[in-house]
Write an enzyme that holds these catalytic residues in place. Structure first.
Site, PDB file in Angstrom:
ATOM      1  N   ARG A  38       0.864  -1.185   0.000  1.00  0.00           N
ATOM      2  CA  ARG A  38       0.000   0.000   0.000  1.00  0.00           C
ATOM      3  C   ARG A  38       0.901   1.236   0.000  1.00  0.00           C
ATOM      4  O   ARG A  38       1.305   1.731   1.049  1.00  0.00           O
ATOM      5  CB  ARG A  38      -0.943  -0.030   1.201  1.00  0.00           C
ATOM      6  N   ASP A  90     -15.020  -3.632  12.934  1.00  0.00           N
ATOM      7  CA  ASP A  90     -13.608  -3.837  13.242  1.00  0.00           C
ATOM      8  C   ASP A  90     -13.475  -4.417  14.642  1.00  0.00           C
ATOM      9  O   ASP A  90     -14.166  -3.982  15.580  1.00  0.00           O
ATOM     10  CB  ASP A  90     -12.838  -2.507  13.204  1.00  0.00           C
TER      11      ASP A  90
END
Length: 335
Positions: free
Chosen positions: A110, A236
């Protein structure tokens, strides 16, 4: 500019050699626990995909994939951001039955990540996906799966402490469930990250639900691509990190979009052009299995269970000079 934080008096309790053996134990034990609790089997996964298929994960929609041309194939490849969409297609191609699923080692680059104690441009995680019956598209099924994963983490932590008694971290098995809207209502004057830290300080293991949609304040708690998680059925897994004294994300997961949720979320996100992509066509036509899945950070889990303060202590990556110099001065070994 470095965003490094080194807690006062920090010292890694294991030698460098012991650290490597501990990382090996975490990987082996956690994978075993995950396959047993969720009924998963390991498969091989791609490092890159065809950029024209829509299979790559768009994350928050602004991150640039690492792309390269493949002259002999006549295609442009993209290094994966994650395998969120690929996994669901693999459930169909590899003929996984309802109640069974897959996991794989996912490695990504990334390039636009802002690096700090927790973030690296190199991402390693266990990506998993499970074929589910449509009747399991419920909040309760999501919560049950979260509890299974937290149980895996706690069991691995116990095995690690038995092997290395100097390690003392004990994750909390009891999960506190809260939605992003409930969290905003509770802490309206805090930023999203500050809210997460506040709730994790109070309840050490938290599942924060419904990420991606706009809240009453007119903002989103966090971005989530519109074409894999159902924003009503995702979340999450967050745990309290006693070394950094902050919230610590271990996993992003959720029940995946069905045709109706995909249609709704593509429109809300202004991404109607994706309807023409092959993966999205299959979804809208009901050709892919209903599924639940997520990613569990490998280096993240090692950081938490081993009590390291920087992700570079448990994975090899690249860092700015200021970070390298500060870690060297503090006696922190970056791999």
């Amino acid at each position: 500019m470095s965003k490094l934080t080194i807690p006062a008096g920090y010292r890694m309790p294991l030698t460098n050699n012991e650290l490597q053996r501990a990382i090996e134990l975490i990987h082996a034990d956690f994978q075993h626990n995950l396959t047993v609790r969720l009924n998963l089997h390991r498969v091989s996964a791609p490092l890159f995909v065809d950029g024209s298929t829509g299979l790559n994960d768009d994350l928050n929609g602004v991150e640039r994939p690492v792309s390269f041309d493949i002259p002999d194939v006549g295609l442009d490849g993209q290094v994966v951001h994650s395998l969120a969409k690929w996994k669901r297609l693999a459930l169909k191609r590899y003929e996984f039955k309802i109640g069974t699923g897959l996991y794989t080692d996912m490695n990504a680059i990334r390039r636009d990540e802002e690096v700090d104690n927790l973030h690296s441009i190199y991402v390693d995680q266990w990506d998993w996906e499970k074929n589910i019956d449509p009747t399991n598209r419920t909040v309760q099924y999501l919560k049950d799966t979260v509890c299974d994963i937290v149980g895996c983490i706690c069991d691995t932590a116990t095995a690690l402490r038995n092997a290395f008694p100097v390690l003392t971290f004990r994750p909390d098995r009891d999960v506190y469930f809260i939605t992003t809207q409930e969290l905003e209502d509770r802490y309206p004057d805090l930023t999203p990250n500050e809210r997460e830290t506040a709730i994790c300080r109070e309840h050490h293991t938290v599942f924060l639900m419904q990420i991606g949609k706009t809240l009453k304040s007119g903002i989103k708690h966090d971005g989530r691509a519109p074409d894999y998680d159902d924003w009503e059925l995702n979340g999450d897994i967050l745990m309290w990190n006693p070394v950094l004294e902050s919230r610590f994300e271990v996993s992003s997961m959720g029940i995946r979009v069905d045709a109706a949720a995909l249609d709704r979320q593509l429109t809300a996100a202004g991404c109607d052009y994706r309807r023409r992509l092959p993966f999205h066509q299959m979804l809208l036509n009901g050709e892919l299995p209903q599924s639940i899945g997520g990613g569990i950070g490998q280096s993240r889990l090692c950081m938490l269970l081993l009590g390291t303060c920087h992700i570079g202590e448990v994975q090899a990556s690249l860092w700015d000079k200021e970070t390298v110099d500060a870690c060297e001065k503090a006696g922190i070994t970056l791999l």
